[in-house]
Design an enzyme around this catalytic site. Structure first.
Site, PDB file in Angstrom:
ATOM      1  N   SER A   1       0.256  -1.076  -0.154  1.00 27.88           N
ATOM      2  CA  SER A   1      -0.126  -0.234   0.277  1.00 27.88           C
ATOM      3  C   SER A   1       0.894   1.365  -0.078  1.00 27.88           C
ATOM      4  CB  SER A   1      -0.704   0.141   1.410  1.00 27.88           C
ATOM      5  OG  SER A   1      -0.567   0.023   2.583  1.00 27.88           O
TER       6      SER A   1
ATOM      7  N   ASP B   1      -1.174   5.487  12.180  1.00 23.49           N
ATOM      8  CA  ASP B   1      -0.051   5.638  10.860  1.00 23.49           C
ATOM      9  C   ASP B   1       1.023   6.262  10.091  1.00 23.49           C
ATOM     10  OD1 ASP B   1       0.518   4.738   8.517  1.00 23.49           O
ATOM     11  OD2 ASP B   1      -1.258   4.536   7.801  1.00 23.49           O
TER      12      ASP B   1
ATOM     13  N   HIS C   1       2.264   4.912   6.304  1.00 24.07           N
ATOM     14  CA  HIS C   1       2.543   5.689   5.127  1.00 24.07           C
ATOM     15  C   HIS C   1       2.712   6.934   4.994  1.00 24.07           C
ATOM     16  CE1 HIS C   1      -0.997   2.104   4.924  1.00 24.07           C
ATOM     17  NE2 HIS C   1       0.347   1.766   3.820  1.00 24.07           N
TER      18      HIS C   1
END
Length: 438
Positions: free
Chosen positions: A157, A402, A405
């Site tokens: 991702s 997170d 990312h």
């Protein structure tokens, strides 16, 4: 007959020498202008499509004034072989070049401003290499260079994060249309109609054949079976048509894994299974990249360029990602404030070692391998992650902070600066090699 320096050939010999001299002169007079024009034509194309300075103007038409100076600067920069991947982050008040409301491609979990991140300074930095300049991404240039070409992102991702960043940067010129062959968001395909440019994403978090063995596993994050000597056909059967692929991976290898080779278990990483040797994550990581690169080199019909995008470190502090760790810093590190070490260093070194082996084999097979080295630049950006700003504060979701990312807009946009510069230098290198070797 041996001729001394003050003697001339006579008779038939003289006629032969004269004829050869005339033919040779004609060849020289014909070839040199052609080569000169070819070099100048290619240089004009490259330089006229290069931004003069970081700005928000993206016109693809530039004046030819100062061409000789520009050409000289470009050649000096190439000769110096500046490492664009080593440097510092410096302020860039002109950024960002798109917003969370102007680009529909931003994944919700990376839409930091939409979900309340209070500071915006993390968006206003650009990468400055030591010893040279790295131009800000110019979408018109990129699309012209990629006209009638295709690019695939192969990985997890974070690779998709990169593709979405690129879509947002290109949106100032054109939005793509969706030409995906499936409804699965892990396998998207986009087409820029004006430029006949295709961009695709192949989600393969371990790069090789893998399957969920236990949805919980020792850490409640899943236990994965990795078949270390088998290709992932979800992407290896589909990349023949692509001119460029960007391959990446790393963060999924921290999770528990069982390793298979030759259809039998050979070990694992933190699987806690009886009678199974814990070989550690590095074992699986190395084998996965080795198998992925071997798959590319084995493809007879793939004529494109393989780009390794190196590991981008996470920045969890005060705990692991599933134990309350967070990333709350608001500005970049300086290069002397942190260093690559531990897991980050080991994963990076494994990637580079396996890349060099694949590159040597690829060269023998007529294939191209390049490195998009994002590791050092992203090590310095603890401020660029979504943290808890990937969802509404009052949402009832089971998402961890997170710190893997990257917010969009954000520091990951610089990866397109790197990529475009690599494409431009690749063109110059190809023209130079053609002139040198034919």
């Amino acid at each position: 007959m041996k001729l001394h320096s003050n003697e001339l050939p006579t008779g038939k010999n003289y006629t032969l020498y004269k004829t050869l001299a005339i033919v040779f002169s004609l060849v020289i007079l014909t070839v040199i202008p052609l080569l000169y024009n070819l070099v100048n034509y290619y240089s004009v194309f490259i330089l006229n499509n290069s931004p003069k300075s970081p700005s928000t103007s993206y016109s693809s038409r530039e004046e030819n004034d100062g061409f000789v100076e520009k050409l000289s600067n470009y050649r000096e920069e190439e000769e110096a072989e500046c490492d664009i991947f080593t440097g510092e982050w410096i302020p860039n008040p002109n950024a960002p070049y798109y917003t969370s409301s102007s680009c529909w491609a931003i994944h919700e979990h990376q839409n930091c401003m939409k979900y309340g991140r209070p500071d915006g300074g993390f968006m206003q930095w650009r990468w400055k290499p030591d010893g040279c300049e790295l131009p800000i991404f110019n979408p018109s240039q990129f699309l012209e260079l990629m006209r009638d070409k295709s690019l695939a992102f192969v990985g997890d991702s974070v690779g998709r994060n990169q593709m979405q960043s690129l879509i947002c940067l290109l949106s100032r010129v054109e939005y793509p249309i969706d030409e995906s062959y499936t409804a699965d968001e892990n396998f998207k395909r986009w087409k820029y109609k004006t430029y006949n440019f295709t961009m695709a994403n192949f989600w393969t978090p371990h790069l090789i054949k893998a399957a969920m063995g236990d949805s919980n596993g020792p850490t409640k994050t899943g236990l994965f079976n990795l078949y270390l000597d088998e290709h992932d056909q979800e992407w290896t059967t589909q990349i023949d048509e692509f001119d460029y692929i960007i391959i990446s991976g790393g963060h999924w290898f921290f999770r528990p894994m069982v390793f298979y080779e030759n259809h039998r278990i050979v070990g694992c990483h933190y699987c806690l299974l009886p009678n199974v040797t814990d070989l550690g994550m590095y074992y699986g990581y190395r084998k996965a990249f080795r198998t992925a690169f071997k798959a590319i080199n084995s493809l007879k019909n793939f004529k494109g360029t393989t780009i390794l995008r190196t590991f981008a470190p996470s920045h969890f502090e005060n705990g692991l990602w599933n134990e309350g760790g967070n990333c709350l810093r608001t500005k970049p590190f300086r290069s002397n404030e942190t260093q690559l070490e531990g897991h980050n260093l080991e994963l990076y070194m494994i990637q580079m070692e396996e890349f060099r082996v694949a590159e040597r084999e690829g060269r023998r097979r007529g294939k191209k391998f390049r490195v998009l080295d994002t590791t050092q630049a992203m090590l310095l950006r603890p401020d660029g992650h979504p943290s808890r700003y990937g969802h509404l504060a009052n949402e009832n979701v089971t998402l961890y902070n997170d710190c893997v990312h990257w917010c969009l807009p954000g520091p990951i946009d610089a990866w397109s600066d790197f990529l475009l510069q690599m494409l431009k230098m690749e063109g110059i290198r190809s023209a130079r090699d053609w002139l040198q070797f034919g």
